[in-house]
Design a protein around this motif. Structure first.
Motif, PDB file in Angstrom:
ATOM      1  N   PHE A  68     106.275   5.526  17.363  1.00  0.00           N
ATOM      2  CA  PHE A  68     107.083   5.535  16.139  1.00  0.00           C
ATOM      3  C   PHE A  68     107.501   6.968  15.857  1.00  0.00           C
ATOM      4  O   PHE A  68     106.742   7.913  16.120  1.00  0.00           O
ATOM      5  CB  PHE A  68     106.262   4.996  14.973  1.00  0.00           C
ATOM      6  N   GLY A  70     110.530   9.188  13.044  1.00  0.00           N
ATOM      7  CA  GLY A  70     111.497   8.997  11.979  1.00  0.00           C
ATOM      8  C   GLY A  70     112.918   9.380  12.322  1.00  0.00           C
ATOM      9  O   GLY A  70     113.841   8.555  12.247  1.00  0.00           O
ATOM     10  N   VAL A 102     111.132  -2.156  12.933  1.00  0.00           N
ATOM     11  CA  VAL A 102     111.532  -1.308  11.815  1.00  0.00           C
ATOM     12  C   VAL A 102     112.915  -1.727  11.327  1.00  0.00           C
ATOM     13  O   VAL A 102     113.813  -1.982  12.136  1.00  0.00           O
ATOM     14  CB  VAL A 102     111.548   0.179  12.228  1.00  0.00           C
ATOM     15  N   MET A 117     115.369   4.234   6.467  1.00  0.00           N
ATOM     16  CA  MET A 117     114.367   3.544   7.274  1.00  0.00           C
ATOM     17  C   MET A 117     113.266   3.029   6.360  1.00  0.00           C
ATOM     18  O   MET A 117     112.695   3.779   5.564  1.00  0.00           O
ATOM     19  CB  MET A 117     113.782   4.523   8.297  1.00  0.00           C
ATOM     20  N   HIS A 118     112.957   1.750   6.473  1.00  0.00           N
ATOM     21  CA  HIS A 118     111.916   1.130   5.667  1.00  0.00           C
ATOM     22  C   HIS A 118     110.580   1.270   6.402  1.00  0.00           C
ATOM     23  O   HIS A 118     110.405   0.727   7.492  1.00  0.00           O
ATOM     24  CB  HIS A 118     112.251  -0.341   5.408  1.00  0.00           C
ATOM     25  N   GLN A 119     109.649   2.002   5.798  1.00  0.00           N
ATOM     26  CA  GLN A 119     108.380   2.281   6.463  1.00  0.00           C
ATOM     27  C   GLN A 119     107.237   1.389   5.996  1.00  0.00           C
ATOM     28  O   GLN A 119     106.157   1.423   6.577  1.00  0.00           O
ATOM     29  CB  GLN A 119     107.991   3.758   6.260  1.00  0.00           C
ATOM     30  N   THR A 157     102.360   5.743   8.144  1.00  0.00           N
ATOM     31  CA  THR A 157     103.285   4.624   7.973  1.00  0.00           C
ATOM     32  C   THR A 157     103.783   4.190   9.352  1.00  0.00           C
ATOM     33  O   THR A 157     104.860   3.617   9.474  1.00  0.00           O
ATOM     34  CB  THR A 157     104.482   5.008   7.076  1.00  0.00           C
ATOM     35  N   GLY A 158     102.999   4.462  10.358  1.00  0.00           N
ATOM     36  CA  GLY A 158     103.366   4.171  11.734  1.00  0.00           C
ATOM     37  C   GLY A 158     102.871   5.226  12.692  1.00  0.00           C
ATOM     38  O   GLY A 158     102.568   4.943  13.854  1.00  0.00           O
ATOM     39  N   SER A 218     108.956  10.702  10.256  1.00  0.00           N
ATOM     40  CA  SER A 218     107.728   9.904  10.293  1.00  0.00           C
ATOM     41  C   SER A 218     106.647  10.488   9.403  1.00  0.00           C
ATOM     42  O   SER A 218     105.729   9.771   8.978  1.00  0.00           O
ATOM     43  CB  SER A 218     107.210   9.790  11.727  1.00  0.00           C
ATOM     44  N   GLY A 221     107.190   9.912   4.781  1.00  0.00           N
ATOM     45  CA  GLY A 221     106.566   8.838   4.009  1.00  0.00           C
ATOM     46  C   GLY A 221     105.126   9.158   3.643  1.00  0.00           C
ATOM     47  O   GLY A 221     104.748   9.084   2.463  1.00  0.00           O
TER      48      GLY A 221
END
Length: 282
Positions: A68, A70, A102, A117-119, A157-158, A218, A221
């Motif tokens: 993952f 961002g 994602v 981007m929805h985390q 968050t990933g 990444s 968040g």
């Protein structure tokens, strides 16, 4: 093979975090993806297959594949919107990574392209004691900047980041360890993120301290979740600055959705600027 170059988290070229998007990469092995990433010399590259549903993507740094990240996903939205969307509409994209799917959204805002981007909800993995935190400040040469009343935490968050707070002194960092990766592994963290909690400005590096990242979606968040949950902001909309020390100023925007004191969703967004398109020899 076709490749698109964009700058992420900036409205201007030659700012923000550069990204190579390989969108004509059918048949490439992961070893070849890694080699092309090293060839392009960007902090990260993303490879996408749009012949499947949801679209499948792979993300690489110059050292390794990531599950993952961002800024590659935010940047990928530009290509998807240009290739499959319409300029006047807002679009939603589902991207399958190694271990999660994602959701991205994209739209034009005037002359500028904005992607989000929805985390999901953040995961608190570890909270370190003051004594456990000391080696991380020492590793950056900033022992004297360790706050007395703010904990170091690992949040994900990933991708799990060890959030290292300071109240000033981002410019004073001097790496003094080559063992940061093993130090982080003790607390289930992949990378370290240093955040100035007064100015909401951050820095992060590879684990050797040899390459500083320009803008880290990444981490945004987890950092925003930390700032909110530690009472350092009461606002659900947070702006994080990064990249000043590598002359690539960047702005990452974060929106928190809360249910009481709990954060139930995090959306990371930023502007994306087109730099160029390339045809690479096979």
């Amino acid at each position: 093979m076709q490749c698109k170059l964009v700058d992420v988290f900036s409205k201007q070229k030659l700012q923000g975090n550069g990204l190579a998007i390989f969108h004509d990469c059918q048949g490439l092995s992961k070893r070849q993806m890694q080699a092309w990433t090293r060839e392009m010399r960007q902090f990260e590259s993303i490879f996408v297959d749009t012949n499947v549903t949801p679209y499948r993507a792979w993300i690489f740094t110059m050292e390794e594949e990531l599950d993952f990240a961002g800024h590659p996903l935010i940047g990928l939205s530009y290509y998807l919107h240009q290739q499959f969307g319409t300029p006047s509409d807002t679009h939603t994209w589902s991207i399958e990574l190694n271990h999660k799917v994602v959701e991205l959204t994209s739209r034009w805002r005037g002359k500028h392209f904005l992607a989000a981007m929805h985390q999901g909800a953040p995961e608190l993995i570890n909270t370190l004691s003051a004594k456990q935190s000391e080696p991380f400040y020492a590793a950056l040469g900033i022992e004297q900047l360790q706050p007395q009343d703010l904990p170091v935490q690992v949040i994900s968050t990933g991708l799990p980041y060890l959030i290292l707070p300071i109240e000033h002194g981002l410019s004073k960092v001097s790496f003094s360890t080559n063992k940061l990766e093993s130090m982080l592994e003790q607390y289930q963290a992949k990378f370290l993120y240093l955040i100035d909690v007064n100015n909401f400005e951050g820095r992060t590096w590879d684990n050797l301290g040899s390459v500083e990242d320009i803008a880290t979606g990444s981490a945004a968040g987890p950092v925003a979740a930390y700032l909110y949950q530690q009472g350092l902001t009461t606002e659900p909309h947070i702006s994080i600055q990064q990249g000043r020390f590598v002359d690539r100023p960047s702005e990452i925007k974060v929106e928190l959705t809360c249910d009481g004191k709990d954060i139930v969703n995090i959306v990371v967004s930023g502007y994306v600027t087109h730099v160029g398109d390339f045809t690479l020899s096979d």
